[in-house]
Design an enzyme around this catalytic site. Structure first.
Site, PDB file in Angstrom:
ATOM      1  N   HIS A  37       1.114  -1.263   0.186  1.00 61.67           N
ATOM      2  CA  HIS A  37      -0.018  -0.471  -0.297  1.00 61.67           C
ATOM      3  C   HIS A  37       0.879   0.909   0.023  1.00 61.67           C
ATOM      4  O   HIS A  37       0.644   2.709  -0.730  1.00 61.67           O
ATOM      5  CB  HIS A  37      -1.300  -0.013   1.377  1.00 61.67           C
ATOM      6  CG  HIS A  37      -1.427  -0.852   1.584  1.00 61.67           C
ATOM      7  ND1 HIS A  37      -1.638  -2.622   2.704  1.00 61.67           N
ATOM      8  CD2 HIS A  37      -2.665  -1.416   0.719  1.00 61.67           C
ATOM      9  CE1 HIS A  37      -3.079  -2.697   2.209  1.00 61.67           C
ATOM     10  NE2 HIS A  37      -3.941  -2.458   1.506  1.00 61.67           N
ATOM     11  N   MET A 184       2.629  -9.246  -0.797  1.00 62.79           N
ATOM     12  CA  MET A 184       2.608  -8.582   0.680  1.00 62.79           C
ATOM     13  C   MET A 184       0.438  -8.362   0.305  1.00 62.79           C
ATOM     14  O   MET A 184       0.273  -8.679  -0.874  1.00 62.79           O
ATOM     15  CB  MET A 184       3.230  -7.116   0.788  1.00 62.79           C
ATOM     16  CG  MET A 184       4.333  -7.353   1.507  1.00 62.79           C
ATOM     17  SD  MET A 184       5.138  -6.133   1.934  1.00 62.79           S
ATOM     18  CE  MET A 184       6.566  -5.984   1.740  1.00 62.79           C
TER      19      MET A 184
END
Ligand code: AMP
Length: 290
Positions: A37, A184
């Site tokens: 992110h 991830m």
């Protein structure tokens, strides 16, 4: 960094920035932030002056038997991470703020959403496109950054923006991985130690396919079946799909090319993981495994 929960506040703050000539960037997320992110934030900062991150676990994109209730959440940690990466504005609305009542109008994909992840998650991409369209309507960003990790989602969002003539540039950033190659994901938090050890086989299988492609293998069927053999050999990796598709239109290909994306979805225990690699241009984290 400002945290706002109301649509009117976002509009006010972003509107003022826009009047001051700032370019607005948006990074939509469901929170439980990780380096993937945050890499989108970095990219967004390169392309805009005011970086808005939304944090919202969107009920519309979860099926009835999916993990909406258990989806990991940690707002305090998310805010600290966002602040550390110099996000300017976090928009974290409550459900009632975005959906005061069940929506009458939604954005329903007509094509490309029935395959890959869409095949096992009916309605998922309608939920995704609807919330992204709402966020675009609220923030009116000049640019919005999405991850290659969810590449079918990224393609569908690009198509939505083009089909509906939305005035936003969609940017897709490479998948960020753990040092051993695992992509991830907020959902990695579900994995037990043993499951985590098995999960790495997904990126390893993708790295094998990239290496085979580099050595001249072009038979997409063979690459797919070899990936399955590798994943089956691990045990406890329940493959949902292994597909070789064109990056442009998600059409399955029989002959692998530089723009072919090899995409995998698999369950490890009760955790559903997805990953993908562009055979001719793998992300740096995957290329490192070769
Ligand atoms: P999510 O919070 O899972 O909905 O993801 C929010 C955004 O982050 C989406 O654009 C994802 O594609 C992106 N993203 C998730 N994981 C990664 C990753 N490992 N690397 C890069 N982007 C990611």
């Amino acid at each position: 960094m400002r945290l706002v929960r109301r649509i009117v506040e976002v509009r006010e703050l972003v509107g003022e920035a826009r009047r001051n000539g700032l370019r607005i960037g948006l990074v939509p997320t469901m929170g439980f932030l990780h380096e993937g992110h945050l890499s989108l934030v970095d990219r967004c900062r390169e392309l805009s002056d005011l970086v808005v991150m939304s944090i919202f676990v969107n009920p519309l994109q979860f099926g009835p038997s999916e993990d909406l209730e258990s989806y990991p959440r940690d707002m305090e940690r998310d805010l600290a991470l966002a602040e550390g990466r110099r996000v300017d504005l976090v928009f974290a609305p409550a459900n009632e703020e975005l959906y005061p009542e069940p929506p009458t109008a939604v954005v329903a994909p007509r094509r490309l959403a029935d395959r890959l992840c869409g095949a096992s998650r009916p309605g998922h991409f309608e939920g995704v496109l609807t919330v992204v369209a709402k966020l675009f309507g609220i923030v009116q960003p000049d640019v919005s950054v999405f991850g290659q990790k969810d590449f079918q989602q990224a393609v569908l969002i690009q198509r939505m923006v083009s089909d509906l003539n939305m005035a936003v540039r969609v940017e897709v950033a490479p998948t960020v991985r753990e040092p051993d190659g695992l992509a991830m994901s907020s959902r990695n938090a579900y994995l037990s130690g043993d499951e985590r050890a098995r999960a790495v086989s997904i990126s390893q299988a993708l790295a094998w396919a990239v290496a085979a492609f580099r050595s001249g293998e072009r038979d997409a069927g063979l690459l797919r079946s070899q990936i399955r053999v590798r994943l089956d050999a691990v045990g406890g990796v329940d493959v949902e799909y292994v597909e070789a598709v064109s990056a442009r239109d998600l059409e399955p290909v029989s002959s692998a090319a530089a723009d072919t994306v090899m995409a995998i979805a698999a369950r490890i225990g009760s955790t559903r993981l997805i990953d993908n690699a562009c055979l001719g241009n793998p992300d740096p984290g995957l290329a490192k495994l070769l």
